[in-house]
Scaffold this motif. Sequence first.
Motif, PDB file in Angstrom:
ATOM      1  N   ARG A  83       0.859  -1.061  -0.149  1.00  0.00           N
ATOM      2  CA  ARG A  83       0.026   0.083  -0.125  1.00  0.00           C
ATOM      3  C   ARG A  83       0.776   1.315  -0.025  1.00  0.00           C
ATOM      4  O   ARG A  83       0.696   2.128  -0.864  1.00  0.00           O
ATOM      5  CB  ARG A  83      -0.791   0.055   1.135  1.00  0.00           C
ATOM      6  N   GLU A  85      -7.354  -3.278  -0.651  1.00  0.00           N
ATOM      7  CA  GLU A  85      -6.391  -3.295   0.476  1.00  0.00           C
ATOM      8  C   GLU A  85      -4.946  -2.405   0.152  1.00  0.00           C
ATOM      9  O   GLU A  85      -4.665  -1.898   1.208  1.00  0.00           O
ATOM     10  CB  GLU A  85      -6.042  -4.497   1.321  1.00  0.00           C
ATOM     11  N   GLY A  86      -4.527  -2.517  -1.148  1.00  0.00           N
ATOM     12  CA  GLY A  86      -3.447  -1.916  -1.598  1.00  0.00           C
ATOM     13  C   GLY A  86      -3.449  -0.533  -1.863  1.00  0.00           C
ATOM     14  O   GLY A  86      -2.458   0.013  -2.496  1.00  0.00           O
ATOM     15  N   ASP A 115      -4.319   3.256  -1.154  1.00  0.00           N
ATOM     16  CA  ASP A 115      -4.645   4.169  -0.156  1.00  0.00           C
ATOM     17  C   ASP A 115      -5.126   5.535  -0.777  1.00  0.00           C
ATOM     18  O   ASP A 115      -4.022   6.246  -1.222  1.00  0.00           O
ATOM     19  CB  ASP A 115      -3.358   4.340   0.675  1.00  0.00           C
TER      20      ASP A 115
END
Length: 380
Positions: A176, A215-216, A218
């Motif tokens: 991320r 999830e990766g 941001d």
Amino acid sequence: MEIYTVKPNDNIDQIALTYKVPVDSLIYINQMVYPYALALGQALLIPTANSAKSRVPAETLGYAYPFISPWVLSESLPYLSSLYVFSYGFTEEGELVEPVLDDAWMIEAAKGQRTRPVLTFTSIGPDGRFHSSLIHTLLGDLQLQQRIIWQLGRTMQEKGFQGIDIDFEYIPAEDRVPFAEFVALVRHILSPFGYRVSVALAPKTSSDQQGLLYEGVDYRLLGEAADQVMLMTYEWGYTYGPPMAVAPLNMVRRVAEYALTQIPKEKIILGIPNYGYDWPLPYVRGTTKARTIGNVEAVQLAISHGAAIRFDEQAQSPYFHYAQNGVRHEVWFEDVRSYRAKFALIRELGLKGAGYWQMMQLFRAGLILMADTFEIAKEV
């Protein structure tokens, strides 16, 4: 422009007479096919002379593959600020993988219409698929990153690209922060040469959203790293999923409103689908596969089967059912009503503009409606 929804016993001549517009104009704008039959519930875009609505400046972009029809591209470019050429990938050794077909003609065509050609850089390998392992390898090796960026810069200069869009999908959760740092590095190196850096973002509604797509990614870090972002606000209805709107407005709004808590509004492009899906019924998870369908094609399908087009008020999307060879089908697509709702959301939230995935099929009425809503930011 006005939007008219077809009622029982309507015909194109009567509608043209009512609005005092040439029949040929209605046929052209709405891409009608001879003998110009109509579907009950079909939405028609109608030019009128009494609109006082003010247009607002907007960035408009569209993705396209090098195998796009030259006619479709030439019809679309006048409405686009940027053309995102899809796509350039890479290998584990740091070699750039160019499109199989030549894209030079697209770049020149874009420049001829004062549309900025943009290189789309993806995590697609030589096999034509997105790979998380490729992303992880790249983000863990600074020398590999520098090698790739150098090749990207050289390719952009040689081919005449004027910007770069980074579209990595299935980014590992542990990458991320490194991914945002990579985008920032690309911008740091290429910005001095006048190249604008954008990044495509999976449609998140919260910072802790679970799933390989999210999830990766941001939003805050990537909003800081890039010059602009493109929210991929589509694919709720997708090839292997259950029948539903591709971009239901209630979900699109949730993504846009979350993005505004993390990214300045002047950096945000709202993604818009230029297609729909046709599902055979009943839907069986893991077995049923929907067929991708163009917006104009969807209307013709409804006409040929005598299907009435309905409109879902919550999703702000059209849909219909038909039967063929004993199989019932459900179709969701986009029309000028669903586009108007998305354009209104862009204006309401003060976003930078609209981005189309993808421009491979022409939906003229949608482009004309966009030009009626926004002042398209063309290159000087």
